[in-house]
Design a protein around this motif. Structure first.
Motif, PDB file in Angstrom:
ATOM      1  N   ASN A 142       0.846  -1.000   0.568  1.00  0.00           N
ATOM      2  CA  ASN A 142       0.005   0.191  -0.031  1.00  0.00           C
ATOM      3  C   ASN A 142       0.430   1.529   0.153  1.00  0.00           C
ATOM      4  O   ASN A 142       1.753   1.713  -0.762  1.00  0.00           O
ATOM      5  CB  ASN A 142      -0.963   0.152   1.038  1.00  0.00           C
ATOM      6  N   THR A 143       0.955   1.791   1.106  1.00  0.00           N
ATOM      7  CA  THR A 143       1.717   3.650   1.194  1.00  0.00           C
ATOM      8  C   THR A 143       2.945   3.341   1.328  1.00  0.00           C
ATOM      9  O   THR A 143       3.559   4.419   1.692  1.00  0.00           O
ATOM     10  CB  THR A 143       0.988   4.450   1.754  1.00  0.00           C
ATOM     11  N   VAL A 144       3.493   1.963   1.957  1.00  0.00           N
ATOM     12  CA  VAL A 144       4.532   1.314   3.071  1.00  0.00           C
ATOM     13  C   VAL A 144       5.616   0.836   1.891  1.00  0.00           C
ATOM     14  O   VAL A 144       5.438  -0.140   1.452  1.00  0.00           O
ATOM     15  CB  VAL A 144       4.523   1.009   4.206  1.00  0.00           C
ATOM     16  N   VAL A 145       6.850   1.434   1.606  1.00  0.00           N
ATOM     17  CA  VAL A 145       7.820   0.592   1.325  1.00  0.00           C
ATOM     18  C   VAL A 145       8.753   0.217   2.068  1.00  0.00           C
ATOM     19  O   VAL A 145       9.165   0.857   2.501  1.00  0.00           O
ATOM     20  CB  VAL A 145       8.609   1.692  -0.028  1.00  0.00           C
ATOM     21  N   TRP A 146       9.492  -1.125   2.198  1.00  0.00           N
ATOM     22  CA  TRP A 146       9.931  -1.616   3.207  1.00  0.00           C
ATOM     23  C   TRP A 146      11.653  -2.108   2.459  1.00  0.00           C
ATOM     24  O   TRP A 146      11.427  -2.709   1.612  1.00  0.00           O
ATOM     25  CB  TRP A 146       9.798  -2.187   4.620  1.00  0.00           C
ATOM     26  N   GLN A 147      13.074  -1.915   3.363  1.00  0.00           N
ATOM     27  CA  GLN A 147      13.511  -3.176   3.046  1.00  0.00           C
ATOM     28  C   GLN A 147      13.892  -3.331   3.889  1.00  0.00           C
ATOM     29  O   GLN A 147      14.544  -3.291   4.366  1.00  0.00           O
ATOM     30  CB  GLN A 147      14.845  -2.623   2.263  1.00  0.00           C
ATOM     31  N   VAL A 148      14.698  -4.754   3.670  1.00  0.00           N
ATOM     32  CA  VAL A 148      15.262  -5.966   4.605  1.00  0.00           C
ATOM     33  C   VAL A 148      16.793  -6.901   4.126  1.00  0.00           C
ATOM     34  O   VAL A 148      16.215  -6.858   2.799  1.00  0.00           O
ATOM     35  CB  VAL A 148      14.587  -6.998   5.460  1.00  0.00           C
ATOM     36  N   GLN A 149      17.625  -6.258   5.197  1.00  0.00           N
ATOM     37  CA  GLN A 149      19.165  -6.458   3.728  1.00  0.00           C
ATOM     38  C   GLN A 149      19.766  -7.438   5.089  1.00  0.00           C
ATOM     39  O   GLN A 149      20.070  -7.105   6.558  1.00  0.00           O
ATOM     40  CB  GLN A 149      19.781  -5.629   3.306  1.00  0.00           C
ATOM     41  N   ALA A 150      20.065  -9.215   5.248  1.00  0.00           N
ATOM     42  CA  ALA A 150      20.701  -9.737   5.978  1.00  0.00           C
ATOM     43  C   ALA A 150      21.629  -9.906   5.325  1.00  0.00           C
ATOM     44  O   ALA A 150      22.385  -9.898   3.955  1.00  0.00           O
ATOM     45  CB  ALA A 150      19.809 -11.077   5.361  1.00  0.00           C
ATOM     46  N   THR A 151      22.695  -9.685   6.137  1.00  0.00           N
ATOM     47  CA  THR A 151      24.494  -9.678   5.438  1.00  0.00           C
ATOM     48  C   THR A 151      25.221 -10.537   5.891  1.00  0.00           C
ATOM     49  O   THR A 151      25.028 -10.382   8.323  1.00  0.00           O
ATOM     50  CB  THR A 151      24.269  -8.588   5.638  1.00  0.00           C
ATOM     51  N   SER A 152      26.149 -11.396   5.872  1.00  0.00           N
ATOM     52  CA  SER A 152      26.920 -12.045   6.456  1.00  0.00           C
ATOM     53  C   SER A 152      28.393 -11.285   6.810  1.00  0.00           C
ATOM     54  O   SER A 152      28.646 -11.144   5.616  1.00  0.00           O
ATOM     55  CB  SER A 152      27.308 -13.568   6.494  1.00  0.00           C
ATOM     56  N   VAL A 153      28.571 -10.546   8.210  1.00  0.00           N
ATOM     57  CA  VAL A 153      29.901  -9.866   8.077  1.00  0.00           C
ATOM     58  C   VAL A 153      31.088 -10.757   8.381  1.00  0.00           C
ATOM     59  O   VAL A 153      30.626 -11.160   9.817  1.00  0.00           O
ATOM     60  CB  VAL A 153      29.539  -8.755   8.858  1.00  0.00           C
ATOM     61  N   ARG A 154      32.826 -10.312   7.913  1.00  0.00           N
ATOM     62  CA  ARG A 154      33.777 -10.440   8.905  1.00  0.00           C
ATOM     63  C   ARG A 154      33.330 -12.823   9.396  1.00  0.00           C
ATOM     64  O   ARG A 154      33.995 -13.209  10.656  1.00  0.00           O
ATOM     65  CB  ARG A 154      33.658  -9.930  10.138  1.00  0.00           C
TER      66      ARG A 154
END
Length: 182
Positions: A142-154
């Motif tokens: 609807n009126t919400v845009v969202w993002q999720v990013q899962a990152t493996s670091v080190r």
């Protein structure tokens, strides 16, 4: 984490550079974002930024970004989220289209996730043989845009495609529940 920073900066630039046409009140972006309780203890908040009058293409909305980092076994993981609330679905569609266009540039492969909203795009970034691999999903509800990013670091082995998809799916579902009907 580098890709997370690039995507976050790109979206922040989009929000900052777009012209403000209307001043319709949008839902509170911060209240819709993932919280510390959504992560395993002891997750640490690594960054947080809020813009209550974000200039979006076609109106004024709100934007909120945050990143949490925590250990999962021997791996350090970072989960970043962006929530943008727009004054209308048409403005949200424009924000989503711009974010996905930017996200496609660095993707090395598509990821399949269950339906999370009206529109979505999920991809894998980096290479599993590198110490930093991530999965990212952009969703418009609807009126919400969202993002999720899962990152493996080190992590000398990074995320496999399967691991990136599993972690992304876990936190994307939590984010979807927070957004609700948008």
């Amino acid at each position: 984490m580098r890709r997370a920073c690039y995507v976050t900066v790109a979206v922040a630039a989009l929000v900052a550079s777009a012209g403000s046409v209307a001043s319709v009140t949008a839902p509170d972006a911060k209240s819709l974002a993932l919280r510390q309780a959504d992560f395993p203890a002891p997750a640490a908040r690594m960054s947080e930024k809020e813009n209550r009058s974000a200039a979006l293409p076609g109106g004024t909305g709100q934007a909120y970004t945050t990143t949490f980092q925590f250990r999962v076994g021997r791996r350090t993981e970072s989960i970043g989220t962006i929530v943008i609330t727009a004054p209308s679905a048409s403005v949200a569609r424009r924000v989503y289209a711009a974010a996905v266009a930017d996200a496609r540039k660095g993707a090395v492969g598509a990821l399949r996730l269950p339906r999370l909203g009206d529109e979505q795009y999920a991809a894998l970034y980096g290479r599993p043989s590198v110490d930093e691999t991530s999965g990212l999903v952009w969703v418009r509800k609807n009126t919400v845009v969202w993002q999720v990013q899962a990152t493996s670091v080190r992590n000398p082995l990074g995320f496999s495609r399967t691991a990136a998809q599993a972690e992304l799916n876990r936190y994307a579902w939590k984010q979807m529940r927070r957004v609700g009907s948008g």
